[in-house]
Motif scaffolding. Structure first.
Motif, mmCIF file in Angstrom:
data_model
loop_
_atom_site.group_PDB
_atom_site.id
_atom_site.type_symbol
_atom_site.label_atom_id
_atom_site.label_comp_id
_atom_site.label_asym_id
_atom_site.label_seq_id
_atom_site.Cartn_x
_atom_site.Cartn_y
_atom_site.Cartn_z
ATOM 1 N N ASP B 13 48.424 32.213 41.290
ATOM 2 C CA ASP B 13 47.300 32.303 42.231
ATOM 3 C C ASP B 13 46.775 33.729 42.313
ATOM 4 O OD1 ASP B 13 47.438 29.649 42.753
ATOM 5 O OD2 ASP B 13 48.533 29.837 44.664
ATOM 6 N N ASN B 14 47.692 34.652 42.406
ATOM 7 C CA ASN B 14 47.273 36.053 42.511
ATOM 8 C C ASN B 14 46.592 36.526 41.233
ATOM 9 O OD1 ASN B 14 48.293 36.062 45.076
ATOM 10 N ND2 ASN B 14 50.216 37.102 44.537
ATOM 11 N N ALA B 15 47.111 36.057 40.101
ATOM 12 C CA ALA B 15 46.513 36.433 38.819
ATOM 13 C C ALA B 15 45.068 35.923 38.741
ATOM 14 C CB ALA B 15 47.334 35.877 37.659
ATOM 15 N N HIS B 16 44.863 34.689 39.200
ATOM 16 C CA HIS B 16 43.518 34.111 39.145
ATOM 17 C C HIS B 16 42.555 34.827 40.086
ATOM 18 C CE1 HIS B 16 45.088 30.094 37.279
ATOM 19 N NE2 HIS B 16 45.148 31.126 36.464
ATOM 20 N N ALA B 17 43.070 35.201 41.253
ATOM 21 C CA ALA B 17 42.215 35.939 42.190
ATOM 22 C C ALA B 17 41.803 37.282 41.588
ATOM 23 C CB ALA B 17 42.945 36.144 43.516
ATOM 24 N N TRP B 18 42.755 37.904 40.917
ATOM 25 C CA TRP B 18 42.447 39.203 40.303
ATOM 26 C C TRP B 18 41.460 39.020 39.145
ATOM 27 C CZ3 TRP B 18 46.284 42.890 37.325
ATOM 28 C CH2 TRP B 18 45.718 44.159 37.254
ATOM 29 N N LEU B 19 41.650 37.928 38.392
ATOM 30 C CA LEU B 19 40.718 37.604 37.310
ATOM 31 C C LEU B 19 39.291 37.502 37.853
ATOM 32 C CD1 LEU B 19 39.891 36.518 34.460
ATOM 33 C CD2 LEU B 19 40.575 34.255 35.262
ATOM 34 N N ALA B 20 39.146 36.815 38.996
ATOM 35 C CA ALA B 20 37.812 36.649 39.586
ATOM 36 C C ALA B 20 37.222 38.002 39.968
ATOM 37 C CB ALA B 20 37.897 35.736 40.806
ATOM 38 N N GLU B 21 38.076 38.869 40.496
ATOM 39 C CA GLU B 21 37.580 40.199 40.888
ATOM 40 C C GLU B 21 37.171 41.005 39.663
ATOM 41 O OE1 GLU B 21 39.472 42.982 44.115
ATOM 42 O OE2 GLU B 21 40.119 43.663 42.131
ATOM 43 N N GLU B 22 38.002 40.952 38.628
ATOM 44 C CA GLU B 22 37.685 41.668 37.392
ATOM 45 C C GLU B 22 36.420 41.122 36.733
ATOM 46 O OE1 GLU B 22 39.774 44.245 35.412
ATOM 47 O OE2 GLU B 22 39.952 44.622 37.557
ATOM 48 N N ARG B 23 36.241 39.817 36.847
ATOM 49 C CA ARG B 23 35.047 39.184 36.281
ATOM 50 C C ARG B 23 33.800 39.763 36.942
ATOM 51 N NH1 ARG B 23 35.771 33.987 37.921
ATOM 52 N NH2 ARG B 23 36.760 33.422 35.976
ATOM 53 N N ARG B 24 33.879 39.974 38.232
ATOM 54 C CA ARG B 24 32.726 40.496 38.963
ATOM 55 C C ARG B 24 32.465 41.956 38.606
ATOM 56 N NH1 ARG B 24 29.100 42.521 40.392
ATOM 57 N NH2 ARG B 24 27.944 42.500 42.356
ATOM 58 N N GLY B 25 33.520 42.673 38.236
ATOM 59 C CA GLY B 25 33.348 44.087 37.905
ATOM 60 C C GLY B 25 33.001 44.907 39.126
ATOM 61 N N ASP B 26 32.431 46.065 38.914
ATOM 62 C CA ASP B 26 32.081 46.983 39.999
ATOM 63 C C ASP B 26 31.034 46.333 40.904
ATOM 64 O OD1 ASP B 26 31.231 48.975 41.644
ATOM 65 O OD2 ASP B 26 30.843 50.444 40.056
ATOM 66 N N PRO B 27 31.386 46.079 42.180
ATOM 67 C CA PRO B 27 30.421 45.425 43.075
ATOM 68 C C PRO B 27 29.156 46.250 43.309
ATOM 69 C CG PRO B 27 32.543 45.804 44.175
ATOM 70 C CD PRO B 27 32.655 46.401 42.824
ATOM 71 N N ALA B 28 29.201 47.530 42.967
ATOM 72 C CA ALA B 28 28.000 48.359 43.116
ATOM 73 C C ALA B 28 26.959 48.007 42.050
ATOM 74 C CB ALA B 28 28.378 49.842 43.026
ATOM 75 N N VAL B 29 27.408 47.324 40.992
ATOM 76 C CA VAL B 29 26.477 46.895 39.934
ATOM 77 C C VAL B 29 26.030 45.475 40.239
ATOM 78 C CG1 VAL B 29 26.288 46.416 37.451
ATOM 79 C CG2 VAL B 29 27.668 48.349 38.263
ATOM 80 N N PRO B 30 24.712 45.208 40.192
ATOM 81 C CA PRO B 30 24.237 43.864 40.551
ATOM 82 C C PRO B 30 24.908 42.768 39.721
ATOM 83 C CG PRO B 30 22.394 45.363 40.243
ATOM 84 C CD PRO B 30 23.624 46.103 39.824
ATOM 85 N N GLU B 31 25.142 41.620 40.358
ATOM 86 C CA GLU B 31 25.787 40.515 39.670
ATOM 87 C C GLU B 31 24.820 39.838 38.696
ATOM 88 O OE1 GLU B 31 27.251 37.501 42.313
ATOM 89 O OE2 GLU B 31 28.092 36.311 40.668
ATOM 90 N N LEU B 32 25.342 39.411 37.562
ATOM 91 C CA LEU B 32 24.556 38.670 36.575
ATOM 92 C C LEU B 32 24.329 37.249 37.076
ATOM 93 C CD1 LEU B 32 26.107 39.102 33.008
ATOM 94 C CD2 LEU B 32 23.722 39.417 33.614
ATOM 95 N N SER B 33 23.108 36.763 36.953
ATOM 96 C CA SER B 33 22.886 35.353 37.283
ATOM 97 C C SER B 33 23.003 34.534 36.004
ATOM 98 C CB SER B 33 21.501 35.159 37.898
ATOM 99 O OG SER B 33 20.512 35.313 36.906
ATOM 100 N N VAL B 34 23.266 33.230 36.178
ATOM 101 C CA VAL B 34 23.350 32.333 35.025
ATOM 102 C C VAL B 34 22.010 32.316 34.282
ATOM 103 C CG1 VAL B 34 23.602 29.903 34.382
ATOM 104 C CG2 VAL B 34 25.212 30.941 35.978
ATOM 105 N N ALA B 35 20.920 32.357 35.046
ATOM 106 C CA ALA B 35 19.591 32.351 34.412
ATOM 107 C C ALA B 35 19.383 33.605 33.562
ATOM 108 C CB ALA B 35 18.504 32.237 35.479
ATOM 109 N N GLN B 36 19.907 34.743 34.048
ATOM 110 C CA GLN B 36 19.781 35.979 33.259
ATOM 111 C C GLN B 36 20.524 35.851 31.933
ATOM 112 O OE1 GLN B 36 21.261 38.716 36.214
ATOM 113 N NE2 GLN B 36 19.234 39.622 36.541
ATOM 114 N N ILE B 37 21.710 35.263 31.984
ATOM 115 C CA ILE B 37 22.473 35.080 30.738
ATOM 116 C C ILE B 37 21.721 34.138 29.809
ATOM 117 C CG2 ILE B 37 24.635 34.194 29.763
ATOM 118 C CD1 ILE B 37 25.985 35.041 32.419
#
Lengths: 151, 360
Positions: B13-37
């Protein structure tokens, strides 16, 4: 028989147009037309896949290329007219609206649906195609031969 | 051998939570939308659709986001999703001759009817990093010209008229489907083409390249490469006729290969064929080369023992989800397996030592 063929061809054309149109465009035109009739849902919108086939060497024997997502729905109007919607993608509203439009196109209000929904969809599709074709045409190579070096 | 062991749940569980955080990257950088991809990473989306074997750009973009850009992981997600979908049926074979072409080039006929249309290609770019994209990325004005009229005929058709090319007999028998029945060898060409169109791009490229370098000796010309959209049509039982159910982008490559003739065939050109979802030019060319190499038996050619001629080797190793599944499973706990290996090595060493001591 001719009349049947013609009406079948017409229905085939509008169903194809609705299937390929972006769901958002259909929704915007449909809600602006404000024509939703009384109806019952025969088949609730269902998301599924269709196996797309190709032909070996473009013209030979068929083979399975891969699937695409498709959503379908069917409805019946109060007068018994049945409408079917098959649309590309996973937009349930799109499939339901396609089925409603298909049904109404078989009734007296067909002319109104055609002018308020289908005609704008067709124009948008034609426009998108023409723009791409024009951009492609601009990248067509015009060969010209420089002085040949035989002598 | 796998033995269920408890105790990992909290760590997972903790590994997955960390994965989600790493996926998001630096929160100061805007998040990618699915449409952008979907719009801006379109070729990655195309690859995921092709190898995931499901044409749905929004889902492929979502998979890329979820997989943090790991395309094989994204393909895995798409493959898993597609198994949950009911199959409504199969389409009529798409008519690539009626394709609305964005791109269409031939390496064999300069003046092919319909012309050479480059489309939005990387070819002829200088492969220099464009630092302007790091700054803004706004595109300039795109030139337009009068759209070409009429159909764009397949170039292969011209060779066909002169009987210079091996014929491609049409057939409407239901093709085998490797998503429904296990892959069995020898495979028909239809089955090989299905396996190749969803095969790993890198594997297919490597195999194709090996044929160009002399393993299986097949020197291919690209008779035609076309990219564009085709309508997909399907018979709808409740209607009693067929309708178009959508429109997809495809890349098609037809190669022509010189052929001296064999015990069974006259000298003529032979064909290789590639057809792949999306704008996937490298993959489609690779597919055509590998398809041609695998056809040695039906054309009466010799088996040169080249890897690209070996359908068992190619078809059993081209699927990146099968490959990565088996490859990556070895990192999962094999404690009991390894314990027995450990016991065995200890015993062998003991035995060897005793033999040595007895000899002294």
């Amino acid at each position: 028989m001719q009349a049947t063929d013609d009406s079948q061809a017409a229905r085939k054309a509008w169903l194809g147009l609705l299937a390929k149109a972006p769901g958002g465009e259909v929704a915007a035109l449909w809600s602006a037309a404000d024509m939703t009739p009384a109806h019952s849902v025969l088949r609730a919108p269902e998301i599924g896949a269709v196996m797309v086939r190709g032909r070996a060497g473009a013209v030979g024997a068929a083979f399975n290329l891969g699937e695409m997502s498709v959503t379908r729905a069917s409805i019946r109007l109060a007068d018994g007219t049945v409408g079917h919607g098959y649309v590309q993608g996973r937009d349930r509203t799109h499939a339901l609206q396609a089925a409603l439009i298909d049904a109404l196109m078989q009734t007296d209000v067909a002319g109104q649906v055609e002018s308020t929904v289908l005609a704008p969809l067709r124009a948008a599709a034609t426009d998108r195609k023409a723009t791409r074709a024009a951009k492609a045409a601009a990248t067509k190579v015009d060969f010209f031969t420089l002085v040949r070096g035989e002598d | 051998m796998y033995v269920a062991v408890k105790g990992g749940e909290r760590a997972i569980d903790n590994a997955h939570a960390w994965l989600a955080e790493e996926r998001r990257g630096d929160p100061a950088v805007p998040e990618l939308s699915v449409a952008q991809i979907r719009e801006q990473m379109a070729l990655a989306v195309d690859r995921v659709m092709a190898e995931g074997s499901l044409y749905d750009p929004d889902l492929a973009a979502l998979a890329i986001k979820q997989a943090r850009g790991d395309l094989i992981e994204a393909i895995f997600l798409i493959r898993a999703y597609r198994t949950t979908l009911p199959r409504f049926g199969a389409s009529l074979p798409v008519d690539t001759g009626a394709m609305a072409c964005d791109r269409r080039v031939s390496a064999t006929f300069k003046d092919a009817p319909g012309g050479q249309v480059l489309g939005p290609t990387f070819d002829y770019t200088h492969r220099l990093l464009d630092f302007k994209l790091a700054a803004d990325g706004e595109a300039g004005q795109v030139a337009e010209a009068k759209p070409l009229q009429g159909p764009t005929p397949h170039i292969m058709g011209f060779l066909d008229r002169e009987n210079l090319i091996q014929p491609e007999p049409a057939g409407d028998t239901t093709p085998p489907d490797l998503t429904r029945a296990p892959l069995e060898l020898p495979a028909s060409r239809a089955l090989r083409l299905q396996a190749l169109t969803r095969a790993d791009e890198g594997f297919t490229l490597g195999m194709a390249y090996s044929t160009q370098r002399g393993y299986a000796r097949n020197h291919a010309f690209v008779a035609e490469l076309r990219i564009g959209t085709v309508a997909v049509e399907m018979d709808i039982p409740e209607l009693g006729f067929s309708i178009e159910i959508g429109e997809i982008t495809l890349t098609e490559c037809e190669t022509v290969n010189q052929f001296q003739g064999s015990k069974t065939q006259p000298p003529q050109f032979t064909r290789g064929y590639g057809l792949v979802f999306g704008m996937t030019e490298r993959k489609a060319i690779s597919m055509a080369l590998v398809d041609r190499a695998l056809r040695w038996a039906e054309l009466g050619e010799d088996d040169l023992g080249a890897p690209a001629q070996d359908e068992e080797f190619v078809l059993y190793h081209c699927d990146n989800i099968q490959a990565t599944g088996f490859l990556e499973h070895i990192k999962l706990p094999h404690y009991v397996d390894f314990q027995s290996e450990l016991e065995l090595i200890r015993k062998l060493r003991r035995d060897a030592q005793q033999v040595r001591e007895a000899a002294e």
